[in-house]
Scaffold this active site. Structure first.
Site, PDB file in Angstrom:
ATOM      1  N   CYS A 227       0.784  -1.244   0.000  1.00  0.00           N
ATOM      2  CA  CYS A 227       0.000   0.000   0.000  1.00  0.00           C
ATOM      3  C   CYS A 227       0.813   1.290   0.000  1.00  0.00           C
ATOM      4  O   CYS A 227       0.521   2.197  -0.774  1.00  0.00           O
ATOM      5  CB  CYS A 227      -0.933   0.000   1.203  1.00  0.00           C
ATOM      6  SG  CYS A 227      -2.133  -1.328   1.132  1.00  0.00           S
TER       7      CYS A 227
ATOM      8  N   ARG B 217      16.254  -4.606  11.242  1.00  0.00           N
ATOM      9  CA  ARG B 217      15.007  -4.362  11.980  1.00  0.00           C
ATOM     10  C   ARG B 217      15.257  -3.986  13.439  1.00  0.00           C
ATOM     11  O   ARG B 217      14.304  -3.836  14.204  1.00  0.00           O
ATOM     12  CB  ARG B 217      14.123  -5.618  11.925  1.00  0.00           C
ATOM     13  CG  ARG B 217      13.635  -5.956  10.537  1.00  0.00           C
ATOM     14  CD  ARG B 217      12.613  -4.946  10.058  1.00  0.00           C
ATOM     15  NE  ARG B 217      12.087  -5.279   8.749  1.00  0.00           N
ATOM     16  CZ  ARG B 217      11.017  -4.710   8.231  1.00  0.00           C
ATOM     17  NH1 ARG B 217      10.366  -3.779   8.889  1.00  0.00           N
ATOM     18  NH2 ARG B 217      10.605  -5.038   7.043  1.00  0.00           N
TER      19      ARG B 217
END
Ligand SMILES: NC(=O)c1ccc[n+]([C@@H]2O[C@H](COP(=O)([O-])OP(=O)(O)OC[C@H]3O[C@@H](n4cnc5c(N)ncnc54)[C@H](O)[C@@H]3O)[C@@H](O)[C@H]2O)c1
Ligand SMILES: O=c1ccn([C@@H]2O[C@H](COP(=O)(O)OP(=O)(O)O[C@H]3O[C@H](CO)[C@@H](O)[C@H](O)[C@H]3O)[C@@H](O)[C@H]2O)c(=O)[nH]1
Length: 476
Positions: free
Chosen positions: A272, A448
């Site tokens: 998205c 991360r």
């Protein structure tokens, strides 16, 4: 009995319709798709997407008031309310290529609705679409309507993958946009009454159609902008000795800023953010708003910079050459708790490492071998289209890549480890054992910030964590 048809049995259509069926037992919900393989997976014990809690919801409702079918025309014709949750990828060709939304799938769904409808219907935009799409859809429907009347509503979806069921059961808000006419408002009320079965009324926000459509694009742009902002800080942290997690923590204590979406990473991924910002950029450019377009473009440029910076760090740390060296890639999904790899930063990082002739050994607990190989072979636009329309890739074309079944196999004999998804299991691996099995010096590049860098250094690893002070080895 009210009948709902959901067009598009994907990450949005499947879970959204399943939760409506769960919460509204008196409504019959049928989800339809042009992909036969997706529908047969929805009708099996192996659902086509992994999402915590989804299997339980589907098992509870399937065959009672929740059905999956490829007979699009029949179920569209029977329905009172139709949710359209089909792909709206970035256009790959022609006017607006690389930015504008490709509405091919939306338009074909609209044409089926127009052709098969014999009774009045409410049509709901669930897909994320450019502002004023409802107007275009209205035109297609009314010009082909055979006297049937349609009310178009915008009801964008805000779920995040990995927490889709939780987000659908307890949404921050439900947004409904409709025409400001009596018929439009009647349709808004009809949809509101469905959500009101489980969502408190004060969380159901109603607006005009265009505000609702634009709010969805704005929502994703604001979230992605926060990640790019903290990632920009991470580069500055590495250059100055500040720690990005400490900066995030300090920022999060400012109630005007808040705590979410401040985790620095190797870059944001997912189907998205990039697509919706590009869409926003295109809309701004089409309206002559160059400065607005350039402002939002920067969010994507910073994200690309972050991925590129990570690859350069790997190569430069390892004596400026990774040619022929085995690099273990831990994690391929765009975030934990999902099998989705669309626009995952792992694709760009792996392709970057492959350009420098590294030999990759990739492990992800939920992503299949076939998916990883296809992602690394496809160009970035193809993967946003329905699965059955994507090219078939032969595994033998990817000689530099091996997909393995666990982290220990991936890291054996490797020179370096790149952590690209924050799967919990990577935090508790036996890093002492991994260190012994690797080539020396052994490197860890934590994209991360999930690993305990101090402990890894004690074991003997050379560690790079995004936005943290650099090991002496890594300093220029
Ligand atoms: N994935 C998310 O987390 C998320 C969240 C909010 C909004 N959205 C938006 O929702 C929309 C769908 O996203 P998704 O992730 O579910 O995509 P997806 O690719 O998982 O699912 C879309 C499905 O629509 C089907 N389809 C396409 N054209 C069709 C047609 N004419 N008739 C019937 N079926 C058709 C495809 O075969 C596919 O299975 C997009 O606009 C996306 O931007 C996605
Ligand atoms: O602090 C953060 C938060 C997220 N990410 C990354 O950002 C990407 C997107 O994460 P997330 O937003 O949690 O997942 P999505 O499923 O893509 O959800 C986003 O996109 C959906 C589709 O439009 C929206 O519905 C959601 O509101 C919006 O959060 C992932 O790669 C994450 O790893 C970070 O790097 N740092």
């Amino acid at each position: 009995m009210v009948k709902i048809c959901g067009i598009g049995a994907g990450y949005v259509g499947g879970p959204t319709m399943a939760v409506i069926a769960l919460k509204c037992p008196s409504i019959e919900v049928t989800v339809v798709d042009i992909s036969h393989s997706r529908i047969s997976a929805w009708n099996s014990d192996h659902l086509p997407i992994y999402e915590p809690g989804l299997q339980e919801v589907v098992q509870q409702c399937r065959g009672k008031n929740l059905f999956f079918s490829t007979d699009v025309g029949k179920h569209v014709s029977d329905a009172d309310i139709i949710f359209v949750a089909v792909n709206t990828p970035t256009k790959s060709r022609g006017l607006g290529a690389g930015k504008a939304a490709d509405l091919t799938y939306w338009e074909s769904a609209a044409r089926v609705i127009a052709e098969t409808s014999k009774s009045n219907k409410i049509i709901i935009e669930k897909s994320t679409v450019p502002v004023r799409t409802a107007e275009a859809i209205e035109r297609i429907l009314t010009h082909n309507s055979n006297g049937v009347s349609f009310q178009i509503l915008s009801n964008p979806e805000f779920l995040s993958e990995g927490t889709a069921i939780e987000d659908l059961l307890n949404p921050d808000r439900v947004l409904i946009g409709g025409r400001q006419t009596p018929e439009g408002q009647k349709a808004v009320q009809a949809l509101k009454s469905i959500y009101a079965q489980w969502v408190p009324e004060d969380k159901i926000v109603t607006t005009n159609l265009w505000s609702s459509e634009l709010s969805k694009l704005a929502d994703n742009a604001f979230l992605a902008q926060r990640i790019s902002s903290i990632n920009a800080m991470s580069a500055l942290c590495e250059a100055t000795g500040a720690e990005v997690s400490e900066v995030s923590h300090a920022l999060s204590k400012n109630s005007k800023i808040g705590s979410r979406f401040l985790n620095s990473s190797v870059g944001f991924g997912g189907s998205c953010f990039q697509k919706d910002i590009l869409n926003l950029v295109y809309i701004a450019e089409s309206n002559g708003l160059t400065e607005v377009a350039n402002y939002w473009k920067q969010v994507i440029q910073m994200n690309d910079y972050q991925k590129d910076r990570f690859v350069k760090r790997v190569v430069s740390s390892m004596f400026n050459t990774i040619s022929g060296k085995k690099i273990a890639v831990l994690g391929f999904a765009f975030k934990k708790d999902t099998s989705d790899t669309r626009k995952t930063p792992a694709i760009d990082v792996c392709k970057g490492l492959m350009r420098d002739d590294a030999s990759l050994s990739i492990y992800d607990p939920k992503v299949s071998e076939d998916q990883i190989l296809r992602d690394l072979a496809m160009d970035s636009v193809e993967c946003d289209h329905p699965v059955h329309l994507q090219p078939v890739i032969s595994p033998s074309t990817m000689k530099q890549v091996r997909i393995v079944q666990d982290a220990y196999e991936a890291t054996k004999d490797a020179h370096g480890i790149c952590v690209l998804t924050e799967w919990d299991e990577f935090k508790t691996l036996d890093y002492q054992r991994i260190f012994f099995s690797m080539q020396k010096p052994a490197f860890v590049f934590d994209g991360r910030n999930i690993l305990n860098a101090g402990k890894l250094r004690e074991i003997g690893f050379i560690v790079y964590s995004i936005g943290k002070p650099l090991d002496p080895w890594l300093r220029p």
